[in-house]
Write an enzyme that holds these catalytic residues in place. Structure first.
Site, PDB file in Angstrom:
ATOM      1  N   LYS A  77     112.141  -8.247  37.463  1.00 47.53           N
ATOM      2  CA  LYS A  77     111.778  -7.570  36.218  1.00 47.53           C
ATOM      3  C   LYS A  77     110.384  -7.921  35.727  1.00 47.53           C
ATOM      4  CE  LYS A  77     115.177  -4.880  35.135  1.00 47.53           C
ATOM      5  NZ  LYS A  77     114.967  -3.464  34.836  1.00 47.53           N
ATOM      6  N   SER A 304     117.877  -9.328  43.768  1.00 49.53           N
ATOM      7  CA  SER A 304     117.057  -8.960  42.614  1.00 49.53           C
ATOM      8  C   SER A 304     117.050  -9.967  41.484  1.00 49.53           C
ATOM      9  CB  SER A 304     117.510  -7.596  42.083  1.00 49.53           C
ATOM     10  OG  SER A 304     118.885  -7.604  41.771  1.00 49.53           O
TER      11      SER A 304
END
Length: 498
Positions: A77, A304
């Site tokens: 992110k 992720s």
């Protein structure tokens, strides 16, 4: 319930931050140029792409893991957040930014703000945030600069993977869709013609799959909280447009498969959060569904994120073996006579038994609840020989979450109804349930177990007269907690009801 993002981020307008030379003739963003000129490397280094030798050998394919969990904030992110915030004007930076997130995006915005000298306001999600005082909203996924920042993941993969022209597929987790949209925009322009990109979603958080199927964005009424980093009720408008054109498909997985993938990732010294393991779970499911074990293909899964809630590790460890197909959970009926247990063990041997629960209940038949390890992903043992009747309950959620801890509590209760509830993990949730019950309704069974998630799983038996059925249904509606009635569940009948 606190999820990663606001359930519905502000609708994007035209792209005011993009100068004309970054737009295609169609007035859509030129993502290849945006990715190539992304500013993410002002704050981060390329993350490694590592080969997973054990998993590759097990699956008969070359599997690589893109380690986005190794960022300073343990998540990809930071890429999109920084790329967006680095594009702000001096006046906008002075005013500051606001975003709505409970997790990885918030950390990416905070670190970007610290490096850029931009004041940041983080709003914990509860519906759409109210934007005040001229602050710039940093979207978690629905903006070209954010998507381009995430797209640098795809650019790095093609640089790092050996013989990139023969890479068969990349798998990425889907929440709002920014990650897979960015990867698609790069690899579909630069990668080989056979290269495919797949998104991975949970069965109870499949907003992108439903949207692609319907041809328009779909808002989910509820979204499962286990993979909270991807728990989004509606995908972004721009990611959806891109995925409609470029994404090759969605693979859905359940929580047990996510737990198994998290365990696989731990062998690379990474303890991934559920959303971080989602892509790897999707990769494994894709190989099994398409009978590609031993096919010798080359795949990449994007790991992720690794912001794991420590309390959740218990649930992950408990379910990983089932999700990986290394453990089977069975209910077995055997004759209630000497030698039956030995005969049962002989039928299972040499598989190691991992759980065995029994209590005397009747003079003729014994009900045994057991689990054992499997050497392969082959179907679990079943037998009807010697008077034994085996039932595979590895996929029975009530059995895995509740009944295995309550075996031996069989009782004959007139008018008893059994429900699985999901209680929010907050004060007074139980009190609300108890105070809503009518006088004369009796709780006959109650089992709760904390799984380290945002929702507590409860199994409850309630005794209510048949003539109160309408009032009882009204009680369930007004309570507002998700539930499943299990009164006809065979595991309940076998172990909890005489």
């Amino acid at each position: 319930m606190t999820l990663e993002y606001s359930s519905h981020a502000p609708e994007p307008v035209a792209w005011p931050r993009l100068p004309p030379h970054l737009l295609l003739p169609s007035k859509t963003p030129d993502y290849l140029r945006l990715i190539l000129t992304a500013k993410v490397y002002e704050i981060l280094k390329e993350t490694p792409l590592v080969h997973a030798p054990n998993l590759s050998a097990k699956l008969g394919n070359q599997v690589y893991l893109k380690r986005e969990d190794l960022h300073e904030v343990f998540s990809f992110k930071i890429r999109g957040a920084y790329n967006f915030m680095a594009s702000l004007s001096e006046e906008e930076r002075w005013k500051g930014v606001v975003t709505c997130s409970a997790g990885n995006h918030a950390q990416g915005v905070a670190l970007s703000g610290a490096r850029l000298g931009v004041p940041c306001t983080i709003v914990m999600p509860k519906g759409t945030p109210t934007i005040k005082y001229g602050l710039i909203f940093v979207p978690p996924y629905d903006d070209p600069l954010v998507i381009a920042g995430q797209g640098t993941v795809g650019m790095e993969i093609l640089k790092q993977v050996p013989d990139a022209d023969h890479l068969d597929a990349i798998f990425g987790a889907v929440g709002g869709g920014g990650l897979v949209a960015g990867i698609c925009e790069y690899v579909k322009r630069i990668g080989g013609p056979r290269m495919r990109v797949f998104g991975a979603e949970t069965f109870d958080g499949d907003a992108m799959a439903r949207s692609l199927e319907k041809g328009e964005r779909v808002t989910l009424a509820e979204v499962g909280p286990f993979s909270d980093g991807t728990a989004v009720r509606i995908v972004g408008e721009e990611p959806f447009r891109i995925c409609q054109q470029l994404l090759d498909g969605i693979v859905k997985v359940d929580n047990d498969e996510i737990c198994a993938a998290s365990r696989t990732s731990s062998r690379t010294r990474s303890v991934t959060e559920p959303a971080g393991a989602l892509a790897l779970a999707g990769l494994k499911r894709y190989i099994l569904d398409n009978e590609l074990v031993g096919a010798g293909k080359k795949f990449v899964a994007v790991v992720s994120g690794a912001n794991m809630n420590f309390d959740r590790l218990r649930f992950v460890a408990e379910r990983a073996a089932l999700g990986e197909g290394r453990e089977a959970l069975l209910s077995v009926d055997i004759p209630e006579r000497p030698g039956s247990f030995f005969a049962l063990h002989t039928a299972i041997h040499p598989r190691p038994v991992t759980e065995f629960i029994y209590r005397y209940n009747a003079p003729e038949r014994a009900h045994v609840f057991l689990s054992f390890q499997l050497d392969t992903t082959a179907a679990p043992w079943r037998s009807r020989r010697g008077g034994m009747h085996g039932h595979d309950i590895s996929d029975d959620e009530m059995a895995k979450s509740h009944t295995r801890y309550m075996v031996g509590g069989a009782s004959d209760v007139p008018n008893e109804r059994i429900f699985r509830f999901e209680f929010p993990e907050r004060p007074n949730a139980l009190r609300k349930f108890l105070s809503s019950l009518r006088m004369g309704w009796n709780i006959t069974l109650f089992h709760y177990r904390n799984h380290g998630a945002d929702l507590g799983k409860v199994l409850a038996g309630i005794q209510a007269p048949p003539e109160d059925s309408e009032q009882f249904d009204e009680f369930l509606r007004e309570l507002g907690y998700p539930y499943v009635e299990e009164t006809q569940n065979e595991v309940y009948k076998r172990y909890l009801r005489k």
